[in-house]
Every structure is written in C-alpha cells, then in structure tokens.
Design a protein around this motif. Structure first.
Motif, short mmCIF file in Angstrom:
data_model
loop_
_atom_site.label_atom_id
_atom_site.label_comp_id
_atom_site.label_asym_id
_atom_site.label_seq_id
_atom_site.Cartn_x
_atom_site.Cartn_y
_atom_site.Cartn_z
N SER A 139 0.84 -1.21 0.00
CA SER A 139 0.00 0.00 0.00
C SER A 139 0.87 1.25 0.00
O SER A 139 0.57 2.23 -0.70
CB SER A 139 -0.91 0.04 1.23
N LEU A 140 1.95 1.23 0.79
CA LEU A 140 2.86 2.37 0.83
C LEU A 140 3.49 2.60 -0.56
O LEU A 140 3.57 3.74 -1.04
CB LEU A 140 3.95 2.12 1.89
N CYS A 141 3.92 1.51 -1.19
CA CYS A 141 4.54 1.61 -2.51
C CYS A 141 3.53 2.10 -3.54
O CYS A 141 3.88 2.89 -4.43
CB CYS A 141 5.14 0.27 -2.93
N GLN A 142 2.31 1.64 -3.42
CA GLN A 142 1.27 2.11 -4.35
C GLN A 142 1.03 3.61 -4.18
O GLN A 142 0.80 4.33 -5.15
CB GLN A 142 -0.02 1.33 -4.14
N TYR A 143 1.11 4.07 -2.92
CA TYR A 143 0.95 5.51 -2.65
C TYR A 143 2.01 6.30 -3.43
O TYR A 143 1.76 7.37 -3.95
CB TYR A 143 1.08 5.75 -1.14
#
Lengths: 343, 64
Positions: A282-286
């Motif tokens: 999720s952090l990387c997608q952000y």
C-alpha cells in the motif's frame, strides 16, 4: 479496418552492467515481443553512441542504429535506474573533462535530465504506460519513515535537524545511525571518487562538532536484530530474502558491504507475513512504485520494522536468492500493464 | 592528496558544522573494482546482445 498496433516495449535505462534488463528482454523476445533499449548516456555524443532522438510536437523519433522508431508505436515503457548516480558519474561527460568548468558540466547534466523527462512527459501525453513512474517524493528517506508509520508499519525513531543540541540528545537516548536524506551518489574531489553510506553515530562521533548550528543531518534509531529482510516489490507481489550473519553476533546494520565482501552474510528466500507485506505494498502504491526494493528488520520484541524503500534498488542481486527468476515476474508485470495475457 | 588526508579534510569540515554528519565516514571508491565507475570503453555495446548473458554476475556495490 483499424490495424492493430504490434506489441513493442521501450526500455529506457542507463549504461549499467546489470543484466536484469537483458534477461527481461530475452524473455520478451521469447514471447515475440519486440523490445528497443535506449540508454540515456547515449543522448550525449560519445564514440559508440548510436542513438538519435528528435522530439517534435506530436511524436518522438528514436533512431537506434539503422532502425527508426516512433514513441507512439510503443505499447509500454519500462524505466530502470535513470534517476541518480549514473549521470552524475564523471564518465558520462568524460569528453568534457577539460573543456568546460564543473559548474557548466553540472548544468549540462541537468539539461540531459530535462530531455529524459520530456521523453517521459511525451509518453504520458500519448497515454503510453510507464513502469515505475514513481512520485519523486519517495526519494526522501525520512518522509518514507513518516509515511510508513501512517500505513501502519512500525518504524525506527527519526530526527532531521541542524541543531547539535537536538542531535546530541537523540544520540544520548538511543543507538543511532546517520545516512543521507536522499543520496549523494558519487562525489569527486580531484582524482578521488567518494561516496557516503549509512554509518553508526555515538557520542564520540559527534563530540568534536564545534557549532550549535550544523548542516541538516538525518539520524535514525539503530535497530539491533539477528536478521534483515531485503524485499523486492514487483507490481503487487513481494519477494523476500532473509539476510543474516553466519557468525553469532547479529546482522551489522552499518557496515554490511564489508561483511558481504568477507562472506560473513548469508541469504535465503523468506516468506514475509502477508499483513506486513500488504502494508508495504500500500505504501509503494501511494508512491506509484511498481518495481523497487525495501528493507525490513525483524526484532524479537517489536516484530517487523520498516527501514527504507530503495526506488531503484538492486533487484537482480537479491533476485538471485529466490526460487523463481525475478525477470519472469517483471515480464508478468509488463504484460499486465500492457493489458496483455502473460502466459 | 592521499586517502587519510581526504578523510581528515571531510572529518574537519563536518566537525565545523559545514557538512552533514554522514561525511565523517566517507568511502574512497576504487574505480577499477567498482563496475559503475569503470570507463565506458570497457563495456560491450549498449545494443542488445546475447553475449551479455555470458557475464558472470558479480557482487554489486550498494549505491542506493
């Protein structure tokens, strides 16, 4: 009848010796996908440069050797490691060494970055998907930590300060490391080439600091651990390698390069707990990251602790320790983003 | 300037508060053993070439 566009990938890279790109290209060719690779060093004249680029109002022409390509013909672009280090290395502008001042050379490098960015802007304009077209905000390491905590990950305490008093009180209360906020790449001092890496900070490290206000520095709490997890993100998938010391003393968190050279470090594939993996995804997608490496440390009491993301990390190196070839996972990602079946 | 003198120079500049703390521990790179610093003439053609596949993978430097 509308003619269907043939599948053709553009790999925008630098002149790196990493064979990940070549392996992925071979895999694409095996699946009858044409791949054109260009290195941004070839934007400047050099003895073997065989790239001619012409950016026009509506399209971009790329002449590679004898073959001409238009940007609009490409199904997808994969950009790999075009952000730092390589262009700043002296070798790119070796031909300019004595011709212009270092200040002009820096401006020339900045101008090449503009050409690179213009090519990518044009791709966006033509609705061509760009793999790993990440938000540059992710290059800021302290903010990675701040954002990771918001995504529910455990993170070490951090401090960015220009106050020697604040820095002293941080170091007094916990073991610490310091590292660049972003990255300096290689730096030149006469004929010497220098670099800086994560390093331990204790009271003796800072005892000779003579001013109250110093150049802003980044400190992070040092987490002691028996092993570190080096993870690769490919699309939404996470591949993980456990890195541990063959000796008894736990993983060195600062001088890992030397420890690897002395063969004191082992690496094995590791299954990362899915609840942690999902948070990092999720952090990387952000950050719009499709392909990167990230580091976690496992602490017996606290569990998994997020350390940092490396947006252009050494994927192939850690991929060597996995059961399945990482370039095949990258191929699946490319096919997925191109809207094509991947088997 | 020898390696010790360069390290001392950056150590002193950091102690004076002029550089980030990380500069107290600089690494002097050896261009001959660091593949990213090897002159480009030592590389094979940037064009795709299956000969590249014959390269033995070597430990990479940690640059990021």
């Amino acid at each position: 009848m509308i003619k269907k566009k043939a599948t053709k990938f553009l790999f925008l890279t630098t002149f790196s010796k990493e064979s990940l790109i070549e392996k992925t290209m071979l895999h694409c060719l095996k699946h009858n996908i044409e791949v054109v690779r260009i290195n941004i060093e070839d934007f400047v004249p050099y003895q073997n440069s065989n790239l001619q680029i012409a950016i026009m109002d509506q399209d971009v022409s790329l002449k590679v050797g004898e073959k001409q390509h238009l940007l609009s013909e490409f199904t997808l672009i994969w950009k790999r490691r075009i952000s730092n280090n390589f262009l700043s290395a002296e070798r790119l502008l070796a031909g300019y060494r004595d011709a212009v001042s270092p200040e002009i050379k820096r401006s020339l490098i900045s101008e090449i970055y503009q050409v690179r960015d213009l090519l990518l802007h044009c791709a966006n304009n033509l609705n061509i998907p760009v793999i790993n077209d990440y938000d540059p905000v992710c290059l800021n390491k302290p903010f990675q930590s701040i954002k990771a905590a918001q995504f529910g990950l455990q993170t070490p305490a951090i401090l960015v300060s220009n106050s020697s008093t604040e820095i002293r009180s941080f170091v007094e209360t916990k073991p610490a490391i310091t590292k660049p906020l972003g990255g300096f790449g290689y730096m030149f001092d006469g004929s010497a080439i220098m670099s800086v890496y994560t390093t331990s900070v204790d009271q003796s490290y800072i005892e000779n600091i003579s001013t109250d206000v110093i150049f802003p520095s980044f400190l992070q709490e040092r987490i002691q651990s028996q092993y570190e997890l080096k993870c690769i993100l490919v699309g939404g998938e996470v591949y993980c390698v456990k890195q541990y010391s063959v000796e008894d003393g736990g993983i060195p968190t600062t001088d890992i390069k030397t420890a690897i050279a002395e063969k004191k470090i082992k690496k094995v594939q590791y299954h990362l707990d899915s609840s942690v993996a999902n948070k990092v995804v999720s952090l990387c997608q952000y950050y719009k990251l499709d392909l990167c490496t990230f580091d976690l440390i496992y602490d017996d009491q606290k569990g998994y602790i997020f350390i940092e993301i490396n947006p252009d990390g050494i994927i192939e190196y850690y991929g060597e320790f996995l059961d399945s070839p990482i370039h095949e996972a990258i191929f699946r990602l490319l096919m997925d983003r191109a809207g094509l079946p991947n088997n | 300037m020898d390696e010790t003198a360069i390290k001392k120079k950056y150590d002193d500049l950091t102690n004076q508060g002029l550089l980030p703390l990380v500069f107290k521990n600089i690494t002097i790179e050896d261009p001959q053993s660091n593949h990213e610093l090897v002159d480009r003439s030592h590389f094979v053609s940037p064009k795709f070439n299956t000969r590249m596949m014959n390269f033995q993978y070597i430990d990479r430097t940690f640059i990021v």
